[in-house]
Design an enzyme around this catalytic site. Structure first.
Site, PDB file in Angstrom:
ATOM      1  N   ASP A 151     -17.041  -4.047  -8.601  1.00  0.00           N
ATOM      2  CA  ASP A 151     -17.047  -2.687  -8.055  1.00  0.00           C
ATOM      3  C   ASP A 151     -17.985  -2.496  -6.866  1.00  0.00           C
ATOM      4  OD1 ASP A 151     -19.509  -2.785  -9.384  1.00  0.00           O
ATOM      5  OD2 ASP A 151     -19.490  -0.616  -9.661  1.00  0.00           O
ATOM      6  N   ASP A 190     -17.732  -8.904 -12.860  1.00  0.00           N
ATOM      7  CA  ASP A 190     -19.089  -8.634 -12.404  1.00  0.00           C
ATOM      8  C   ASP A 190     -19.763  -7.888 -13.567  1.00  0.00           C
ATOM      9  OD1 ASP A 190     -21.321  -7.932 -10.698  1.00  0.00           O
ATOM     10  OD2 ASP A 190     -20.430  -5.935 -10.626  1.00  0.00           O
ATOM     11  N   CYS A 197      22.032  -8.715   4.232  1.00  0.00           N
ATOM     12  CA  CYS A 197      21.584  -7.777   5.279  1.00  0.00           C
ATOM     13  C   CYS A 197      20.088  -7.939   5.508  1.00  0.00           C
ATOM     14  CB  CYS A 197      21.842  -6.328   4.864  1.00  0.00           C
ATOM     15  SG  CYS A 197      23.490  -6.003   4.264  1.00  0.00           S
ATOM     16  N   CYS A 241      23.023  -5.348   0.966  1.00  0.00           N
ATOM     17  CA  CYS A 241      22.866  -6.519   0.092  1.00  0.00           C
ATOM     18  C   CYS A 241      21.807  -7.457   0.650  1.00  0.00           C
ATOM     19  CB  CYS A 241      24.185  -7.259  -0.070  1.00  0.00           C
ATOM     20  SG  CYS A 241      24.699  -8.057   1.454  1.00  0.00           S
ATOM     21  N   ASP A 281     -19.502  -7.322  -4.076  1.00  0.00           N
ATOM     22  CA  ASP A 281     -18.362  -7.979  -4.736  1.00  0.00           C
ATOM     23  C   ASP A 281     -17.237  -8.276  -3.758  1.00  0.00           C
ATOM     24  OD1 ASP A 281     -19.309  -8.087  -7.373  1.00  0.00           O
ATOM     25  OD2 ASP A 281     -18.898  -5.956  -7.630  1.00  0.00           O
TER      26      ASP A 281
END
Length: 751
Positions: free
Chosen positions: A636, A439, A24, A21, A640
């Site tokens: 990409d 971009d 824990c 739970c 960037d």
């Protein structure tokens, strides 16, 4: 700004056994954070995994053991082939224990309940066996249930209670144990209880344990299904490969393939590792990597990815990445890391559950005292039953599972759609985004020049001009020349013989093609020709931000040619879909303002930041954040990386560079922009699912604890039996896990 600084801190992954739970999780996390040298520690209940940065492994394992759990080191450099197997084992063990518990519980429950509900049955039982003997039989059956299949609750719960850190098992052990102890007292030493209170609750103790085991078993089954995304990815890995060794094909285990090996692939076979095609051609189904349903053509020089399926021809490829370096291994690790991560919302849940169990024990004691002092006769019985009811109904398993189960299923489904959440937090952040910035080059556009316009003088034919110009340009290595040649090849035009080729740097080229004089260049280069027929065209192209080159044939102006970076086919649809989702869009480009604005106008983008140098992209993102709020940035290229790190959510297009992917929070495999929509859909659905789970888990406790305490008794005479409480508690966990499974049905844009 995102905390990318920690990304390269080496982290230790530990498997933690015995957590049941949210309490824990808190306990293990606190223990790990106390270990010298530990910077951060995050523990996840659904994956049963801890991720720790800093600290000594032996000390970490000792700390876990000290608080009553078992830890083992998970190999972080290799994908976990047995990712969900421990859940399967849990389910198998729990199924066995449920059967073992149910066999004695069913007759015990049936005899006791039927006796209460149907008096003739009770009278018949009494005629067959005396009450004393019946109670001893009850005692034996209940003791077997509690201390054989139910022993797990006492083994974990009682030590935790004695350490002053009670958790879910402590509640079950206290509740079922109290009912059993009281009933045992009544059975063997009836003189110790006040007259009129000599009732036994053996059936309640047995049913509580059995129902909670049933709940855990169903939970373990559902957890096993939750890891299906990872399991499927792991199953994609080929087991063997045919490798050329000394010129002879040899079948070897995939682990034995080395970088530089030449691997042979036949139709219908899985590709073993990442590499580059050296011979042959085929079509490869890469849908498990990119989400794209159509097989991709592969010829010499093309890259292939381990785990994808060769559909038609045979080919050989040279291995470039093997083992833990392959893309599939990276994907599995990314998904595992995201699933083991914690969302900011989880911190709130953790703070509540840290005090929840002690508060519940306090409320149970308060309930016992109140009923004993002011309750109707037999007050001791009422005190016991209601206190046990409070302990049982309040188990916080559902709270502990609410967030991590949804993260596991959500990130797993996203991976199947070709969207990798590298960090769990990105799930929560992405659904808050107000603006998505892109971009331009390589993200919204193809990133390479292509012939977009060939505007002819009336005296010339399209194919004639294109073939002549392409023949001349085939001698040049300029990107514009390559685009023109590619267009001619695509149209299957034969190129004539070229002679007298001359290049004038910066302005153009001239040559003879099959005896005809062909010149290609800028307006300045051909200033002596008559441009009057093209004046309107020049003005129109300038307004669109396009700069044409011109072709003259036999000293007569024949055509205006525009070579430009073309917009990807999916870009417009993605921008429109983002607007429908209520998001603003922006484009950040190094292009001149006119070209950038023209492309933005074609796509319907709201904001443009043009003429932005790579170093200034970070400032552009900051300004968008100031103007709009949370920013997601899609890029990409290597330039960037800083912008991806600066954005609240960095989304890297998977065909991009490693540097871009390393800086991103989300990676779109296969480079398809539609993945942005899938990422936002998954993010929104997962967060909605988490809120539903938390509402259920907390609402259920808030509603039923007072009922178990007896607040409805004075007005309505309603009390909550501990058995009903155990059933409801088990169901609440199953509901939360089941609700998370609904995320597996999320449909992607391309599915």
């Amino acid at each position: 700004m995102n905390e990318h600084a920690h990304r390269h801190t080496p982290s230790i992954a530990l498997d933690i056994e015995g957590m049941s739970c949210a309490s824990c999780v808190n306990r293990v996390e606190k223990a790990l954070l106390k270990v010298p040298g530990v910077e951060t520690a995050s523990v996840n209940l659904a994956t049963e995994r801890a991720t720790v940065s800093g600290g000594d492994i032996a000390a970490l394992l000792q700390a876990v053991e000290k608080v009553g759990y078992k830890g083992s080191v998970r190999q972080a450099d290799a994908p976990a082939h047995d990712h969900m197997h421990h859940h399967d084992e849990d389910a198998t063990v729990l199924r066995r224990d449920v059967i073992i518990a149910a066999i004695p519980t069913i007759p015990l429950f049936a005899v006791e309940m039927l006796g209460h509900l149907y008096m003739p049955f009770h009278m018949w039982v009494m005629s067959v066996v005396s009450m004393d003997v019946l109670y001893v039989a009850y005692f034996l059956l209940a003791s077997f249930v509690l201390f054989v299949p139910g022993l797990r609750f006492f083994k974990v719960g009682i030590p935790a209670l004695l350490r002053g850190a009670p958790e879910m098992n402590s509640l079950v052990a206290l509740g079922a144990g109290a009912a059993w102890a009281y009933s045992t007292l009544v059975t063997f030493w009836p003189g110790f209880v006040p007259p009129g209170t000599g009732y036994v609750y053996f059936e309640a103790a047995a049913v509580i344990v059995t129902l909670i085991l049933v709940g855990r078993w169903l939970e373990a089954l559902a957890k096993g299904r939750t890891g299906e995304a990872i399991s499927r990815l792991v199953q994609q890995q080929a087991r063997t490969a045919r490798v050329l060794r000394d010129g002879t094909p040899v079948e070897v285990a995939v682990d034995e393939v080395r970088v530089g090996d030449v691997v042979l692939v036949r139709p219908g076979e899985k590709i073993a590792v990442d590499g580059v095609v050296v011979d042959g051609e085929s079509h490869v189904d890469e849908s498990m990597i990119s989400g794209e349903p159509l097989p991709v053509s592969k010829t010499s020089g093309a890259t292939v990815v381990g785990g994808t399926l060769n559909t038609s021809g045979s080919f050989s490829f040279r291995a470039t990445k093997v083992g833990a370096d392959t893309l599939l291994a990276h994907i599995i690790r990314m998904v595992e890391d995201a699933q083991a991560g914690k969302l900011p919302i989880q911190a709130v849940v953790d703070r509540i559950t840290a005090v929840f169990v002690p508060v519940v024990i306090g409320l149970a004691l308060l309930t016992a005292f109140a009923w004993y002092l002011w309750g109707p006769e037999p007050s001791l019985t009422y005190a016991l039953v209601n206190a046990v009811g409070v302990l049982i109904i309040a188990c916080p398993c559902a709270m502990g599972l609410a967030t991590p189960m949804s993260i596991m299923v959500g990130t797993g489904r996203a991976a199947q759609l070709g969207v990798l959440f590298r960090k769990g937090e990105a799930l929560q952040q992405l659904q808050k985004s107000a603006i998505v910035a892109f971009d331009k080059t390589g993200t919204l556009t193809e990133g390479k020049p292509a012939l977009t316009d060939l505007i002819l003088d009336d005296d010339f034919a399209h194919d004639e001009v294109l073939a002549l110009v392409a023949a001349v340009e085939s001698r040049s290595e300029h990107p514009i020349a390559s685009a023109i040649v590619a267009a001619a090849k695509k149209a299957d035009l034969p190129l004539g013989a070229v002679s007298e080729f001359a290049s004038n740097a910066g302005t153009g080229v001239t040559a003879r093609v099959d005896g005809r004089l062909v010149a290609v260049g800028s307006q300045r280069h051909m200033g002596h020709l008559d441009f009057s027929n093209f004046s309107e065209t020049i003005d129109r192209l300038a307004a669109e931000g396009k700069t044409p080159v011109f072709a003259a044939i036999d000293d007569k102006l024949a055509a205006a040619i525009v070579v430009a970076d073309t917009i990807k086919p999916t870009s417009k649809a993605v921008i429109d879909a983002l607007h429908r989702k209520g998001l603003k869009t922006a484009m950040i480009s190094g292009d001149n303002a006119r070209t950038a604005n023209s492309i933005a106008a074609q796509l319907g983008i709201d904001e443009v930041r043009a003429e932005v140098l790579p170093a200034d992209k970070v400032e552009a993102i900051k300004s968008l954040r100031t103007a709009h709020g949370v920013v997601a940035y899609v890029g990409d290229g290597i330039n960037d990386a800083p912008a991806l790190a600066e954005a609240d959510i960095g989304i890297a297009v998977g065909s991009g560079t490693d540097a871009a992917i390393e800086s991103a929070d989300v990676v779109l495999l296969g480079g398809n922009l539609q993945g942005v929509l899938d990422a936002i859909t998954v993010s929104r659905a997962t967060m909605r699912n988490i809120h539903e789970n938390l509402f259920w888990a907390f609402g259920y406790n808030a509603l039923l604890i007072p009922v178990a305490m007896g607040v409805l008794y004075p007005a309505f005479g309603i009390l909550l039996s501990p058995m009903l409480g155990a059933g409801a508690m088990a169901l609440s966990s199953v509901f939360v896990v089941g609700n998370a499974q609904r995320l597996r049905a999320i449909r992607g844009v391309r599915s």
